[in-house]
Design a protein around this motif. Structure first.
Motif, PDB file in Angstrom:
ATOM      1  N   THR A   1      11.251 -17.164   3.796  1.00  0.00           N
ATOM      2  CA  THR A   1      10.442 -15.984   3.522  1.00  0.00           C
ATOM      3  C   THR A   1       9.962 -16.034   2.082  1.00  0.00           C
ATOM      4  OG1 THR A   1      11.611 -14.635   5.157  1.00  0.00           O
ATOM      5  CG2 THR A   1      10.425 -13.463   3.425  1.00  0.00           C
ATOM      6  N   LEU A   2       8.646 -15.995   1.894  1.00  0.00           N
ATOM      7  CA  LEU A   2       8.043 -16.081   0.568  1.00  0.00           C
ATOM      8  C   LEU A   2       7.270 -14.798   0.288  1.00  0.00           C
ATOM      9  CD1 LEU A   2       6.728 -19.772   0.638  1.00  0.00           C
ATOM     10  CD2 LEU A   2       8.861 -18.916  -0.352  1.00  0.00           C
ATOM     11  N   MET A   3       8.001 -13.784  -0.162  1.00  0.00           N
ATOM     12  CA  MET A   3       7.386 -12.508  -0.504  1.00  0.00           C
ATOM     13  C   MET A   3       7.982 -11.993  -1.806  1.00  0.00           C
ATOM     14  SD  MET A   3       6.825 -10.361   3.035  1.00  0.00           S
ATOM     15  CE  MET A   3       8.445 -10.646   3.724  1.00  0.00           C
ATOM     16  N   PRO A   4       7.152 -11.345  -2.647  1.00  0.00           N
ATOM     17  CA  PRO A   4       7.661 -10.830  -3.918  1.00  0.00           C
ATOM     18  C   PRO A   4       8.492  -9.569  -3.774  1.00  0.00           C
ATOM     19  CG  PRO A   4       5.355 -10.285  -3.661  1.00  0.00           C
ATOM     20  CD  PRO A   4       5.708 -11.169  -2.505  1.00  0.00           C
ATOM     21  N   GLY A   5       8.468  -8.952  -2.620  1.00  0.00           N
ATOM     22  CA  GLY A   5       9.222  -7.721  -2.372  1.00  0.00           C
ATOM     23  C   GLY A   5       9.247  -7.446  -0.892  1.00  0.00           C
ATOM     24  N   LYS A   6       9.520  -6.207  -0.524  1.00  0.00           N
ATOM     25  CA  LYS A   6       9.555  -5.847   0.884  1.00  0.00           C
ATOM     26  C   LYS A   6       8.150  -5.859   1.471  1.00  0.00           C
ATOM     27  CE  LYS A   6      13.773  -3.043   0.874  1.00  0.00           C
ATOM     28  NZ  LYS A   6      14.349  -1.712   1.195  1.00  0.00           N
ATOM     29  N   ALA A   7       8.065  -6.231   2.739  1.00  0.00           N
ATOM     30  CA  ALA A   7       6.782  -6.259   3.424  1.00  0.00           C
ATOM     31  C   ALA A   7       6.310  -4.841   3.725  1.00  0.00           C
ATOM     32  CB  ALA A   7       6.891  -7.054   4.717  1.00  0.00           C
ATOM     33  N   SER A   8       4.997  -4.668   3.824  1.00  0.00           N
ATOM     34  CA  SER A   8       4.442  -3.355   4.148  1.00  0.00           C
ATOM     35  C   SER A   8       4.606  -3.028   5.631  1.00  0.00           C
ATOM     36  CB  SER A   8       2.961  -3.302   3.772  1.00  0.00           C
ATOM     37  OG  SER A   8       2.224  -4.309   4.461  1.00  0.00           O
ATOM     38  N   VAL A   9       4.823  -4.059   6.453  1.00  0.00           N
ATOM     39  CA  VAL A   9       5.038  -3.883   7.892  1.00  0.00           C
ATOM     40  C   VAL A   9       6.184  -4.797   8.316  1.00  0.00           C
ATOM     41  CG1 VAL A   9       2.648  -3.233   8.428  1.00  0.00           C
ATOM     42  CG2 VAL A   9       3.303  -5.646   8.398  1.00  0.00           C
ATOM     43  N   THR A  10       6.736  -4.539   9.509  1.00  0.00           N
ATOM     44  CA  THR A  10       7.828  -5.370  10.009  1.00  0.00           C
ATOM     45  C   THR A  10       7.382  -6.314  11.112  1.00  0.00           C
ATOM     46  OG1 THR A  10       8.475  -3.627  11.554  1.00  0.00           O
ATOM     47  CG2 THR A  10       9.580  -3.661   9.412  1.00  0.00           C
ATOM     48  N   GLY A  11       6.216  -6.075  11.701  1.00  0.00           N
ATOM     49  CA  GLY A  11       5.722  -6.956  12.748  1.00  0.00           C
ATOM     50  C   GLY A  11       6.287  -6.616  14.112  1.00  0.00           C
ATOM     51  N   ASP A  12       6.082  -7.518  15.056  1.00  0.00           N
ATOM     52  CA  ASP A  12       6.478  -7.284  16.437  1.00  0.00           C
ATOM     53  C   ASP A  12       7.998  -7.236  16.585  1.00  0.00           C
ATOM     54  OD1 ASP A  12       3.832  -7.266  17.117  1.00  0.00           O
ATOM     55  OD2 ASP A  12       3.806  -9.336  17.842  1.00  0.00           O
ATOM     56  N   SER A  13       8.441  -6.487  17.574  1.00  0.00           N
ATOM     57  CA  SER A  13       9.870  -6.363  17.847  1.00  0.00           C
ATOM     58  C   SER A  13      10.382  -7.599  18.558  1.00  0.00           C
ATOM     59  CB  SER A  13      10.123  -5.135  18.726  1.00  0.00           C
ATOM     60  OG  SER A  13       9.543  -5.327  20.024  1.00  0.00           O
ATOM     61  N   ALA A  14      11.702  -7.718  18.642  1.00  0.00           N
ATOM     62  CA  ALA A  14      12.313  -8.847  19.347  1.00  0.00           C
ATOM     63  C   ALA A  14      11.908  -8.847  20.813  1.00  0.00           C
ATOM     64  CB  ALA A  14      13.831  -8.781  19.212  1.00  0.00           C
TER      65      ALA A  14
ATOM     66  N   PHE B   1      -5.526 -13.028  17.737  1.00  0.00           N
ATOM     67  CA  PHE B   1      -5.097 -11.644  17.981  1.00  0.00           C
ATOM     68  C   PHE B   1      -4.248 -11.109  16.819  1.00  0.00           C
ATOM     69  CE2 PHE B   1      -4.874 -13.383  22.524  1.00  0.00           C
ATOM     70  CZ  PHE B   1      -6.169 -13.014  22.832  1.00  0.00           C
ATOM     71  N   ALA B   2      -4.658 -11.379  15.598  1.00  0.00           N
ATOM     72  CA  ALA B   2      -3.828 -10.998  14.445  1.00  0.00           C
ATOM     73  C   ALA B   2      -4.708 -10.459  13.313  1.00  0.00           C
ATOM     74  CB  ALA B   2      -3.028 -12.208  13.965  1.00  0.00           C
ATOM     75  N   PRO B   3      -4.100  -9.770  12.334  1.00  0.00           N
ATOM     76  CA  PRO B   3      -4.873  -9.242  11.199  1.00  0.00           C
ATOM     77  C   PRO B   3      -5.469 -10.360  10.363  1.00  0.00           C
ATOM     78  CG  PRO B   3      -2.712  -8.196  11.352  1.00  0.00           C
ATOM     79  CD  PRO B   3      -2.683  -9.364  12.277  1.00  0.00           C
ATOM     80  N   ARG B   4      -6.552 -10.023   9.646  1.00  0.00           N
ATOM     81  CA  ARG B   4      -7.256 -11.006   8.824  1.00  0.00           C
ATOM     82  C   ARG B   4      -7.475 -10.458   7.421  1.00  0.00           C
ATOM     83  NH1 ARG B   4      -8.850 -10.376  13.743  1.00  0.00           N
ATOM     84  NH2 ARG B   4      -9.939  -8.491  13.088  1.00  0.00           N
ATOM     85  N   ASN B   5      -7.141 -11.248   6.426  1.00  0.00           N
ATOM     86  CA  ASN B   5      -7.360 -10.901   5.021  1.00  0.00           C
ATOM     87  C   ASN B   5      -8.425 -11.858   4.498  1.00  0.00           C
ATOM     88  OD1 ASN B   5      -7.242 -10.653   2.205  1.00  0.00           O
ATOM     89  ND2 ASN B   5      -5.046 -10.227   2.204  1.00  0.00           N
ATOM     90  N   ALA B   6      -9.684 -11.425   4.522  1.00  0.00           N
ATOM     91  CA  ALA B   6     -10.812 -12.324   4.252  1.00  0.00           C
ATOM     92  C   ALA B   6     -10.730 -12.991   2.883  1.00  0.00           C
ATOM     93  CB  ALA B   6     -12.122 -11.556   4.385  1.00  0.00           C
TER      94      ALA B   6
ATOM     95  N   GLY C   1       3.890  -6.194  27.552  1.00  0.00           N
ATOM     96  CA  GLY C   1       4.956  -6.074  26.564  1.00  0.00           C
ATOM     97  C   GLY C   1       4.764  -6.907  25.320  1.00  0.00           C
ATOM     98  N   MET C   2       3.898  -7.928  25.383  1.00  0.00           N
ATOM     99  CA  MET C   2       3.713  -8.790  24.218  1.00  0.00           C
ATOM    100  C   MET C   2       2.559  -8.343  23.332  1.00  0.00           C
ATOM    101  SD  MET C   2       1.959 -12.243  25.742  1.00  0.00           S
ATOM    102  CE  MET C   2       0.167 -12.462  25.792  1.00  0.00           C
ATOM    103  N   GLY C   3       1.770  -7.365  23.784  1.00  0.00           N
ATOM    104  CA  GLY C   3       0.581  -6.965  23.049  1.00  0.00           C
ATOM    105  C   GLY C   3       0.688  -5.608  22.396  1.00  0.00           C
ATOM    106  N   PRO C   4      -0.404  -5.159  21.771  1.00  0.00           N
ATOM    107  CA  PRO C   4      -0.371  -3.894  21.018  1.00  0.00           C
ATOM    108  C   PRO C   4      -0.087  -2.670  21.865  1.00  0.00           C
ATOM    109  CG  PRO C   4      -2.629  -4.713  21.252  1.00  0.00           C
ATOM    110  CD  PRO C   4      -1.726  -5.815  21.696  1.00  0.00           C
ATOM    111  N   SER C   5      -0.394  -2.736  23.166  1.00  0.00           N
ATOM    112  CA  SER C   5      -0.103  -1.583  24.024  1.00  0.00           C
ATOM    113  C   SER C   5       1.388  -1.317  24.129  1.00  0.00           C
ATOM    114  CB  SER C   5      -0.688  -1.801  25.424  1.00  0.00           C
ATOM    115  OG  SER C   5      -2.105  -1.702  25.401  1.00  0.00           O
ATOM    116  N   ALA C   6       2.206  -2.335  23.837  1.00  0.00           N
ATOM    117  CA  ALA C   6       3.653  -2.160  23.919  1.00  0.00           C
ATOM    118  C   ALA C   6       4.157  -1.077  22.963  1.00  0.00           C
ATOM    119  CB  ALA C   6       4.362  -3.479  23.622  1.00  0.00           C
TER     120      ALA C   6
END
Length: 273
Positions: free
Chosen positions: A42-55, A155-160, A234-239
């Motif tokens: 994990t290469l982050m300077p601090g805590k992430a703003s989001v946690t991402g998908d669940s297990a 199907f993921a966010p983009r940081n141009a 269950g694998m998509g955003p509707s979950a």
């Protein structure tokens, strides 16, 4: 696996290069990052703003994709990413698409950038030339300037701005996004999230500094059993928006197998207005 991609990575604190040091990686300034037992860092300077998908979401994705239901999308991604150089998968999930790209190009390495730890654990084992890295795509990416030949985004966010920074001058961005018809039968039957008719143009508008160089439609029919439908939803955003018990009850009422349309655009962008 990480050793192959370390030359492309940078410290999230000072942006200098990274080297392997026992069970960790570190930069010349002394910033150190432990490698997880499963093989990712994990290469982050601090805590992430989001946690991402669940297990549970990650497990559903692994189950559905490994069964080959999205094989035409995988093939389209492999074709769009063809070439040489490092591949960076942004929001890589389990690493399924990136692994297929690397399988088709034996001289390439890939970086699976992902925020969710359950996904990182799987991505770290997805391919021997894949390095899994925990990072927040909305922050500065822990990747050196101008070293990525292809940035992949399924199907993921983009940081141009960050994508443009890490791409080589002639690098490409390959984006897979749903079309309005995607999973249409399930959207109406199960009250799932809809896809806007102008989704493709919205994606392009979110990428200032990039120009479309190619765009293909990948649309095909699937025939899914009830458990496969549950995994797909269950694998998509509707979950995030449906009650699991209510969903299972609705799916049980569908005639099996369930006809489902997959419909996406695979768009290749290059830098430049």
């Amino acid at each position: 696996m990480l050793a192959d991609v370390l030359p492309y990575l940078s410290c999230p604190h000072c942006s200098s290069g990274l080297d392997s040091s026992g069970g960790s990686v570190r930069c010349g300034s002394g910033h150190t990052f432990d490698v997880a037992r499963q093989g990712y860092v994990t290469l982050m300077p601090g805590k992430a703003s989001v946690t991402g998908d669940s297990a549970e979401m990650v497990a559903a994705r692994q189950e559905f994709l490994s069964a080959g239901h999205y094989a035409p999308i995988v093939a389209a991604v492999v074709a769009a990413c063809a070439g040489a150089g490092c591949v960076l998968d942004l929001g890589a999930g389990t690493g399924h698409y990136l692994a297929a790209v690397l399988d088709a190009s034996p001289d390439r390495v890939g970086i699976a950038l992902e925020i969710a730890k359950p996904a990182l654990r799987r991505a770290a084992r997805a391919h021997p030339r894949l390095g899994a890295v925990g990072a927040d795509t909305w922050r500065r990416l822990p990747v050196r300037d101008g070293v990525v030949a292809v940035a992949l985004n399924v199907f993921a966010p983009r940081n141009a701005a960050e994508i443009a920074r890490v791409l080589t001058p002639d690098g490409r961005l390959v984006v897979v996004a749903p079309r309005a018809a995607h999973l249409g039968e399930l959207v109406s039957a199960l009250d799932l999230l809809t896809v806007a008719e102008d989704k493709a143009s919205r994606v392009t508008a979110s990428l200032p500094g990039f120009t479309v160089s190619a765009q293909d439609t990948c649309e095909f029919a699937m025939s899914l059993g009830h458990e496969e439908v549950l995994a797909l939803v269950g694998m998509g955003p509707s979950a995030w928006h449906v009650d699991a018990a209510a969903l299972r009850a609705k799916v049980a009422e569908l005639r099996s197998p369930v006809p489902v349309t997959a419909s996406v655009t695979v768009t290749t962008y290059v830098k430049g207005e």
